[in-house]
Design a protein around this motif. Structure first.
Motif, short mmCIF file in Angstrom:
data_model
loop_
_atom_site.label_atom_id
_atom_site.label_comp_id
_atom_site.label_asym_id
_atom_site.label_seq_id
_atom_site.Cartn_x
_atom_site.Cartn_y
_atom_site.Cartn_z
N CYS A 1 0.83 -1.20 0.00
CA CYS A 1 0.00 0.00 0.00
C CYS A 1 0.87 1.26 0.00
CB CYS A 1 -0.92 -0.02 1.22
SG CYS A 1 -2.21 1.22 1.17
N THR A 2 1.93 1.25 0.79
CA THR A 2 2.83 2.40 0.87
C THR A 2 3.49 2.67 -0.47
OG1 THR A 2 3.28 1.92 3.20
CG2 THR A 2 4.82 3.37 2.07
N ILE A 3 3.98 1.61 -1.12
CA ILE A 3 4.62 1.77 -2.43
C ILE A 3 3.64 2.36 -3.43
CG2 ILE A 3 5.61 0.51 -4.38
CD1 ILE A 3 6.80 -1.45 -2.32
N ALA A 4 2.40 1.86 -3.40
CA ALA A 4 1.38 2.36 -4.33
C ALA A 4 1.13 3.84 -4.12
CB ALA A 4 0.08 1.56 -4.16
N PHE A 5 0.98 4.26 -2.87
CA PHE A 5 0.74 5.68 -2.59
C PHE A 5 1.94 6.54 -2.98
CE2 PHE A 5 -2.72 4.39 0.40
CZ PHE A 5 -3.71 5.20 -0.15
N TYR A 6 3.14 6.03 -2.72
CA TYR A 6 4.33 6.81 -3.07
C TYR A 6 4.43 7.01 -4.58
CZ TYR A 6 9.12 8.41 -3.40
OH TYR A 6 10.23 9.16 -3.69
#
Length: 519
Positions: free
Chosen positions: A345-350
Motif C-alpha cells: 500500500c505504501t509503495i502504491a501511494f508513493y
C-alpha cells in the motif's frame, strides 16, 4: 463466547500449528495496518512522492521493513513477561525523574519523558487526520453555501494544474486542445475571484469526532479488528488497481527508468526556496510502516488478543517454553503478514504521489489537502474520481483516527499506572479507557480547529516519532541481551537485522534532531 471475553478469561494453551489455525489467531498486525495507512501512507508518503518524485522509493521500502524486527522484539518481551510496553521501557536504565502528583509521586525514566512529548505531538497528528476526514465529508456533503463555492473553485484549480502537467508531454494537437481547456479554466477562476473561506471541514471534523467517541467507548478488540481490516482492505485494493491502470496512460505511467532511479539509493536535489525533500522523507520515515507510535502500541494489542495469557506466567518448565515459542511463531506471522499489506500500500501511494502530484507540481497541504490528493485518481477514474477517492479517504483516515486514538488511550491509561500516579485494577483500566475515548479525540480535534493544517500536524508528529525510534532501538537491544529468556533467543541473523534497524533508527533520529535545531 466473544473474542473479547476469551482474551479476558483465557487460560494457558498451546499455539496452533496449522496454517489455518495460525491465521485464525492473527489480528494485532492488521489493527496496526488500520492506523498506519491513513497518516503515513495517504498523507505523508504521497507528500514525499510529490516533493522527491521517484528518488526516495528505496527509503520508503526500507522504512516499512526495517522496523518489524523491533516490533517483534517488543512483542516478544510483552507476551513472555506479561508486561506492557511502557512498563518495559520504564525498566531501561538511565536518568529518572520523580515528581509529586497529588498525594502520589510519578516516577518515570528518560524514555517515558520523551514518549510524553511524542504523545502530545500524536494528538496533533490525529487532529490532522480527523481534519482530513472532515475535508472529505465537506466535499461530499457541504454544509454551507460557502462550502459549495469553495469546493467548486478548488476542484477547478486542481483540474487546471493536472491539465498543465498533461500538456507537457502531449502531442501538438493535444496541446492545442489542452491549452484551450486551461485558458477556459483560468478565465472561470479569474471571474470567480479569490477562493471563499469555508469552515465546513471543521464542522464535519467535530461531528466525526463525536462518532469516534461513541465507537471508542463502545468498541472492543474484536470490533476494532474487523472495522480496521474492512476499511483498509477496501481502499488498498482501489489504490493498487488505480496504480496499475495508470500504466496504460503514457503521460502518467511509471517507467522502468523511474523505478530504477527510485531503487538506486540516490537523493533528489533540494530546489532553492523550497522544502528539502529529505526532511519530509525522514519525517515520513517515522510514521510509514510501523511508526514509533505503532511500535509501542503493538504489544498492547498482542496482550488484548490473548497471546500473553495463552503463554502463561514465565517459569523454567519445558511446557512454558514450548507455548512461548508457539505463540511467538503466531506473532511472527501476524507482524510479517501485516508488513506485506502495508508495504504494498505504501509503495502504491508513493508512486501515485510521484507520478501524478509530482509531475503536476501539486503539494497536498492546508484545507485543500483532500482535494489535491484526489488528483492522483483523476487520470484513471476521471469525473468519478472525487466520489471514489472521498470514499477511500474517509475509510482510511477515519479508520486511522479511530484505531490510533484507541491505541493512545491504552498507553495514556498505562502510563498512569506505570508511573505510580494511579493504582488500577482491570475495572479501573476499563473505566480509564472509556474516559480516554472521550478526552483524547476531543483534544485532537481541537488541534485541527485552531491549526487547520493537517499535513503540518502529521509531519510534526512524524519528526517526533523519527527521533523516538533510536530510543526504542536502544530499549529493544537492552531487552534482547539483558532480559530475554535464553530458550527463546533468536539466531545471529536476526540479531544482525536487529542491530541494522537500530543503526537506521539512529541515523534518522540524529539527522532529524540536527535538522530541527540547526537548519
Amino acid at each position: 463466547m466473544s473474542q473479547d471475553e476469551e482474551s479476558t478469561t483465557a487460560t494457558v494453551r498451546d499455539a496452533p500449528t496449522t496454517t489455518m489455525g495460525i491465521l485464525r489467531n492473527v489480528g494485532p498486525g492488521m489493527i496496526l495496518a488500520g492506523s498506519i495507512v491513513g497518516s503515513g501512507e495517504l498523507i505523508a508518503t504521497t507528500r514525499t512522492g510529490a516533493e522527491a518524485h521517484f528518488d526516495f522509493l528505496w527509503l520508503i521500502i526500507i522504512g516499512c521493513i526495517i522496523k518489524v524486527f523491533a516490533q517483534i522484539e517488543l512483542g516478544r518481551y510483552a507476551i513472555t513477561n506479561g508486561k506492557t510496553t511502557l512498563a518495559a521501557l520504564n525498566e531501561v536504565p538511565g536518568p529518572r525523574l520523580s515528581l509529586p502528583v497529588g498525594k502520589r509521586r510519578a516516577t518515570v525514566n528518560w524514555i517515558l519523558l520523551y514518549w510524553f512529548l511524542m504523545f502530545l505531538a500524536i494528538l496533533g497528528q490525529q487532529g490532522g487526520i480527523v481534519g482530513g476526514v472532515g475535508q472529505a465529508m465537506a466535499i461530499s456533503v457541504p454544509l454551507t453555501e460557502e462550502g459549495k463555492a469553495y469546493n467548486e473553485q478548488v476542484a477547478q484549480k486542481i483540474v487546471r494544474d493536472v491539465k498543465k502537467a498533461e500538456s507537457a508531454n502531449a502531442s501538438s494537437e493535444e496541446k492545442h486542445a489542452l491549452k484551450a481547456e486551461i485558458a477556459q479554466l483560468e478565465a472561470e477562476l479569474e471571474t470567480q475571484g479569490s477562493i471563499p473561506k469555508a469552515n465546513d471541514d471543521v464542522y464535519w471534523s467535530l461531528i466525526l469526532t463525536l462518532a469516534a467517541i461513541f465507537l471508542l467507548v463502545w468498541g472492543k478488540f474484536s470490533f476494532i479488528q474487523r472495522f480496521s481490516v474492512f476499511l483498509v482492505a477496501a481502499f488498498t485494493l482501489i489504490t493498487i488497481a488505480n496504480l496499475f491502470a495508470l500504466q496504460s496512460y503514457d503521460k502518467w505511467s511509471v517507467t522502468a527508468e523511474e523505478l530504477r532511479r527510485g531503487l538506486s539509493f540516490g537523493f533528489p536535489a533540494a530546489e532553492e526556496g523550497s522544502r528539502n525533500p529529505l526532511i519530509t522523507a525522514l519525517a515520513t520515515f517515522g510514521i510509514i510502516g510501523v511508526g514509533a507510535a505503532e511500535l509501542l502500541a503493538y504489544p498492547y494489542w498482542c496482550l488484548e488478543k490473548g497471546y500473553g495469557k495463552y503463554v502463561g506466567k514465565r517459569d523454567d518448565s519445558d511446557a512454558w517454553a514450548h507455548r512461548a515459542k508457539g505463540w511467538m511463531k503466531v506473532m511472527h506471522w501476524d507482524a510479517w503478514g501485516a508488513m506485506v499489506v502495508y508495504t504494498f500500500c505504501t509503495i502504491a501511494f508513493y508512486l501515485l504521489g510521484a507520478a501524478v502530484l509530482g509531475r503536476s507540481n501539486l503539494l497536498p497541504e492546508g484545507s485543500e489537502m483532500i482535494q489535491t490528493l484526489s488528483a492522483m485518481y483523476q487520470p484513471v477514474f476521471g469525473s468519478f474520481t472525487q466520489n471514489l477517492f472521498l470514499f477511500g479517504a474517509f475509510a482510511v483516515l477515519f479508520s486511522t483516527f479511530y484505531v490510533a486514538i484507541a491505541a493512545q488511550g491504552r498507553l495514556a491509561v498505562d502510563v498512569a499506572k506505570v508511573s505510580g500516579i494511579a493504582k488500577l485494577d482491570e475495572t479501573g483500566r476499563q473505566q480509564g479507557l472509556r474516559w480516554m475515548g472521550v478526552v483524547l479525540p476531543t483534544l485532537s480535534v481541537l488541534c485541527y480547529v485552531f491549526f487547520p493544517k493537517p499535513v503540518v500536524l502529521v509531519l510534526i508528529a512524524g519528526t517526533m516519532q523519527a527521533i523516538m525510534l533510536p530510543l526504542i532501538g536502544f530499549a529493544v537491544l537492552y531487552f534482547r541481551y539483558k532480559k530475554s529468556d535464553e530458550r527463546l533467543q533468536p539466531n545471529k541473523i536476526w540479531d544482525f537485522f536487529l542491530w541494522l534497524s537500530f543503526v537506521g533508527f539512529l541515523i534518522v533520529g540524529i539527522y532529524q534532531t540536527y535538522a530541527k535545531l540547526f537548519q
